[in-house]
Write an enzyme that holds these catalytic residues in place. Structure first.
Site, PDB file in Angstrom:
ATOM      1  N   SER A 220      19.701  39.422  38.389  1.00 55.25           N
ATOM      2  CA  SER A 220      20.695  38.381  38.136  1.00 55.25           C
ATOM      3  C   SER A 220      21.595  38.732  36.961  1.00 55.25           C
ATOM      4  CB  SER A 220      19.999  37.052  37.846  1.00 55.25           C
ATOM      5  OG  SER A 220      20.924  36.071  37.434  1.00 55.25           O
ATOM      6  N   GLU A 272      29.180  30.943  45.660  1.00 52.15           N
ATOM      7  CA  GLU A 272      28.947  30.267  44.392  1.00 52.15           C
ATOM      8  C   GLU A 272      30.255  30.150  43.611  1.00 52.15           C
ATOM      9  OE1 GLU A 272      25.791  32.029  42.150  1.00 52.15           O
ATOM     10  OE2 GLU A 272      24.261  31.526  43.626  1.00 52.15           O
ATOM     11  N   HIS A 275      29.980  30.357  39.649  1.00 47.70           N
ATOM     12  CA  HIS A 275      29.444  31.526  38.945  1.00 47.70           C
ATOM     13  C   HIS A 275      30.567  32.509  38.616  1.00 47.70           C
ATOM     14  CE1 HIS A 275      26.159  34.583  38.241  1.00 47.70           C
ATOM     15  NE2 HIS A 275      27.185  35.397  38.451  1.00 47.70           N
TER      16      HIS A 275
END
Length: 301
Positions: A220, A272, A275
């Site tokens: 991540s 997303e 993000h």
């Protein structure tokens, strides 16, 4: 019962009294209905608010900011950086904006390629389910924008600039979820695997499915401290003024929307819109103009 007058007709006073009583009864019924609807609306709103908070906690892996966030220094103005640990060595901040060389061969979820960050091209570090940082990686973290969220020091200054520029346009890019530890990511990823196993997926399929929502530990960009979830972690964010501002201006500060809707087959991650990842101004503008995602830009798509 309506009384009759001497002529055998309904008495007017009796009729009016009956109508008045009927009207009062109707008003009472309407008031009860209105009260019931109000109670239901309040209950639904409270439930939705809790669900949204739970989703934020699940996605971010951090405690809810309202309950367990680190206290904000009241003397700190928005847009300033509060250091966490000044004893940690500062990593190089030089940005090599030339087109990157093709990254080494990616691994798999079961056997990922463990990377070493190139300090001269740190902003182009690629992590995903095939490329991971070692569990010993420890960024130099600072708090951003007077919040309880942190980013790598090199990224934080650019987020601060973007945040302040947005404020001037009447938009608040609220930090929702920044850095996450390797341990937090591992715990959340395993929890998501268990969820899909409970849905009937095999363990191997559950690991792949889980990785489209919560990256495996070390995969991540939150583990790097290079990315921030802004405002929320829900798809409705794409309909906000904040999202529109980011689409128009984020590249000027070096940030990209890392997981677009039309590139899920390449990123292997769900859409997303919240993000946003730092890659450097020149690279961000190139990616915005070309429509490429980082995997394509690095030549490993």
């Amino acid at each position: 019962m309506i009384e009759m007058n001497k002529n055998g007709l309904p008495d007017k006073k009796s009729v009016k009294a009956r109508e008045s009583n009927a009207l009062k009864f109707l008003c009472v019924v309407l008031a009860c209905i209105t009260l019931f609807v109000s109670v239901v609306c309040v209950a639904v709103h409270a439930r939705n608010t809790k669900l949204r908070k739970d989703l934020i906690v699940m996605q971010s892996g951090e405690s809810s900011p309202a309950t367990n966030a680190k206290p904000v220094d009241a003397t700190q103005k928005p847009g300033t950086i509060k250091p966490v640990d000044t004893s940690a060595p500062t990593q190089a901040t030089t940005e090599d904006t030339t087109t990157p060389q093709k990254a080494e061969t990616p691994g798999t979820i079961e056997n990922p390629t463990i990377i070493t960050i190139d300090e001269e091209k740190w902003h182009l570090t690629l992590v995903n389910s095939g490329y991971r940082i070692p569990d010993s990686y420890s960024p130099d973290l600072v708090y951003v924008c007077g919040s309880g969220e942190r980013l790598d020091r090199k990224v934080a200054e650019h987020y601060e600039k973007m945040y302040n520029a947005a404020l001037e346009d009447g938009v608040t890019l609220t930090p929702c979820s920044g850095y996450r530890s390797y341990e937090t990511q591992e715990r959340n990823y395993n929890r998501k695997i268990d969820f899909y196993v409970g849905q009937g997926y095999s363990y191997d399929d559950a690991k792949i499915k889980a990785a489209t929502i919560i990256m495996p530990p070390g995969s991540s960009e939150h583990n790097l401290g290079y990315a921030m979830d802004i405002v929320c972690v829900d798809e409705w964010f794409e309909d906000t003024d904040e999202f529109k501002w980011l689409q128009e201006n984020a590249a000027d500060y070096g940030f990209i929307m890392r997981y677009p809707k039309d590139k899920q087959d390449i990123t292997k991650v769900i859409y997303e819109p919240w993000h946003w990842r730092y890659v450097g101004v020149e690279t961000a503008k190139e990616l915005k103009e070309s429509g490429l995602v980082l995997e394509e830009y690095m030549g490993v798509a």
